[in-house]
Scaffold this active site. Structure first.
Site, short mmCIF file in Angstrom:
data_model
loop_
_atom_site.label_atom_id
_atom_site.label_comp_id
_atom_site.label_asym_id
_atom_site.label_seq_id
_atom_site.Cartn_x
_atom_site.Cartn_y
_atom_site.Cartn_z
N GLU A 1 57.50 49.12 44.72
CA GLU A 1 56.09 49.01 45.09
C GLU A 1 55.39 47.91 44.30
O GLU A 1 55.41 47.90 43.07
CB GLU A 1 55.34 50.34 44.87
CG GLU A 1 53.88 50.20 45.32
CD GLU A 1 53.05 51.46 45.16
OE1 GLU A 1 53.60 52.55 45.04
OE2 GLU A 1 51.81 51.30 45.15
N GLU B 1 62.13 55.05 43.77
CA GLU B 1 60.91 54.28 43.96
C GLU B 1 60.35 53.88 42.60
O GLU B 1 60.53 54.63 41.62
CB GLU B 1 59.89 55.14 44.73
CG GLU B 1 58.62 54.42 45.17
CD GLU B 1 57.42 54.64 44.29
OE1 GLU B 1 56.34 54.17 44.65
OE2 GLU B 1 57.55 55.28 43.20
N ASP C 1 57.03 51.22 40.50
CA ASP C 1 55.75 50.51 40.61
C ASP C 1 55.80 49.30 39.69
O ASP C 1 56.11 49.44 38.50
CB ASP C 1 54.60 51.43 40.17
CG ASP C 1 54.54 52.70 40.98
OD1 ASP C 1 54.06 52.65 42.12
OD2 ASP C 1 55.00 53.75 40.48
N HIS D 1 60.82 59.69 43.56
CA HIS D 1 59.54 59.04 43.31
C HIS D 1 59.39 58.69 41.83
O HIS D 1 59.52 59.57 40.97
CB HIS D 1 58.41 59.99 43.73
CG HIS D 1 57.06 59.40 43.66
ND1 HIS D 1 56.00 60.02 43.03
CD2 HIS D 1 56.56 58.24 44.16
CE1 HIS D 1 54.92 59.27 43.15
NE2 HIS D 1 55.23 58.19 43.83
N HIS E 1 52.95 52.64 36.64
CA HIS E 1 52.13 53.05 37.79
C HIS E 1 50.66 52.70 37.62
O HIS E 1 50.05 52.06 38.48
CB HIS E 1 52.26 54.55 38.04
CG HIS E 1 51.43 55.01 39.20
ND1 HIS E 1 50.11 55.40 39.07
CD2 HIS E 1 51.71 55.09 40.51
CE1 HIS E 1 49.63 55.71 40.25
NE2 HIS E 1 50.58 55.54 41.15
O1 G3P Z 1 55.99 55.59 47.32
C1 G3P Z 1 54.82 56.25 47.61
C2 G3P Z 1 53.92 56.48 46.44
O2 G3P Z 1 54.49 55.96 45.28
C3 G3P Z 1 52.59 55.92 46.61
O3 G3P Z 1 51.66 56.44 45.71
O4 G3P Z 1 50.27 56.37 43.73
O5 G3P Z 1 52.53 57.33 43.58
O6 G3P Z 1 52.24 54.88 43.81
P1 G3P Z 1 51.68 56.24 44.14
CA CA Z 2 54.43 54.13 43.82
#
Ligand code: G3P
Ligand code: CA
Length: 290
Positions: free
Chosen positions: A149, A66, A68, A39, A81
């Site tokens: 994301e 992952e 953002d 993450h 993020h």
């Molecule tokens: O990939 C799932 C997660 O990233 C979603 O929540 O707030 O960490 O972007 P957040």
């Molecule tokens: Ca995320």
């Protein structure tokens, strides 16, 4: 060969013959246990969403990370993020007069001056906020795969098309990446639908937990349903798996953010296909344990 493995191999083979979403993820029963996704890289061990975090996930032996993605004032895509730069950089010191320090109000050149590592640890002082282009190149260099994301898309009109254009320019929309190395997700159903409509070959995921009655509608544009572990039940996972997605294969489930062993074992027992974790090594160890 184990029946699940035969089914998986058949599905992967068929997948390679058609416009194919991420085969590793979508292969029905294709893995004995959930995939593990780091993450924001490996956010417990390196500053989130930085190249150092990509490196850390790779060093720990993980293939999926992952991130953002948002947009700077001059249009550059950057990996962050929050919609503000405050929490993960020293923006308040560098630009004291620019409250509330929103990502969209700073150019990429300004963002590149910020320290995105010291807040996490002095060991990471001087770490920078990567552009998406830099990030994609590092993920490629590390032979990793990306769960991208689209963050806060309502702030950035047209960002889906822009992300796809960059992915294409960087070679991320070729067969190799589309079949096995890329998933695009968002909390915004509109954004996921837009990505699917712009390029139906891309594997997509909706972040959230739609009502079971709505799953068929989401299956029109999302290959995966990715809920928080706090909202998950084994029944829900089964209901999701029972619905065919936009590429004709069962919808899959990745859950987040699971950072401890008991919870990892619990959601694995629910039958999830992926676990997104700040501590992917903890998840791996828990799933390895007899
Ligand atoms: O990939 C799932 C997660 O990233 C979603 O929540 O707030 O960490 O972007 P957040
Ligand atoms: Ca995320």
């Amino acid at each position: 060969m184990h029946a699940r493995a035969v089914a998986a191999a058949t599905t992967v083979l068929l997948g390679a013959m058609v416009s194919s979403p991420t085969a590793e993820v979508l292969a029905a029963g294709g893995h004995e246990r959930p995939l593990i996704v780091g993450h924001r890289g490996a956010a417990a061990y390196a500053p989130e969403n930085t190249l150092a975090s990509v490196d850390k996930a790779a060093a720990l032996g993980f293939r999926w990370v992952e991130n953002d993605v948002q947009r700077a004032r001059d249009g550059e895509l950057v990996v962050l993020h929050d919609d503000s730069l405050r929490r993960t950089t020293n923006v308040e010191q560098v630009f004291p007069g620019r409250a509330p320090w929103k990502v969209k109000d700073f150019t990429a050149a300004e963002i590149s001056r910020l320290d995105a590592g010291s807040w996490f640890s002095p060991a990471y002082a001087g770490t920078r906020v990567p552009t998406l282009k830099q990030y994609l190149r590092r993920v490629e260099q590390r032979h990793e795969k990306l769960l991208l994301e689209v963050k806060n898309p309502e702030l950035y009109p047209g960002v889906e098309r822009q992300i796809l254009k960059l992915l294409g320019n960087e070679g991320w929309l070729d067969r190799r990446h589309l079949t096995d190395r890329l998933i695009v997700q968002s909390f915004s159903a509109d954004s996921v639908r837009t990505v699917h409509q712009l390029d139906p070959a891309v594997t997509t995921a909706f972040l959230g937990r739609p009502a079971t009655a709505d799953l068929r509608r989401f299956a029109g544009f999302a290959d995966l349903i990715n809920p928080s572990w706090t909202t998950l039940t084994p029944e829900y996972v089964s209901r999701v798996h029972a619905v065919p997605g936009p590429h004709g294969r069962p919808l899959r489930v990745f859950t987040w953010t699971v950072d401890d062993a008991p919870r990892a074992r619990t959601v694995s027992g629910y039958g999830v296909d992926g676990i997104i974790s700040d501590k992917p090594d903890v998840v791996r160890a828990s799933l390895d344990a007899p």
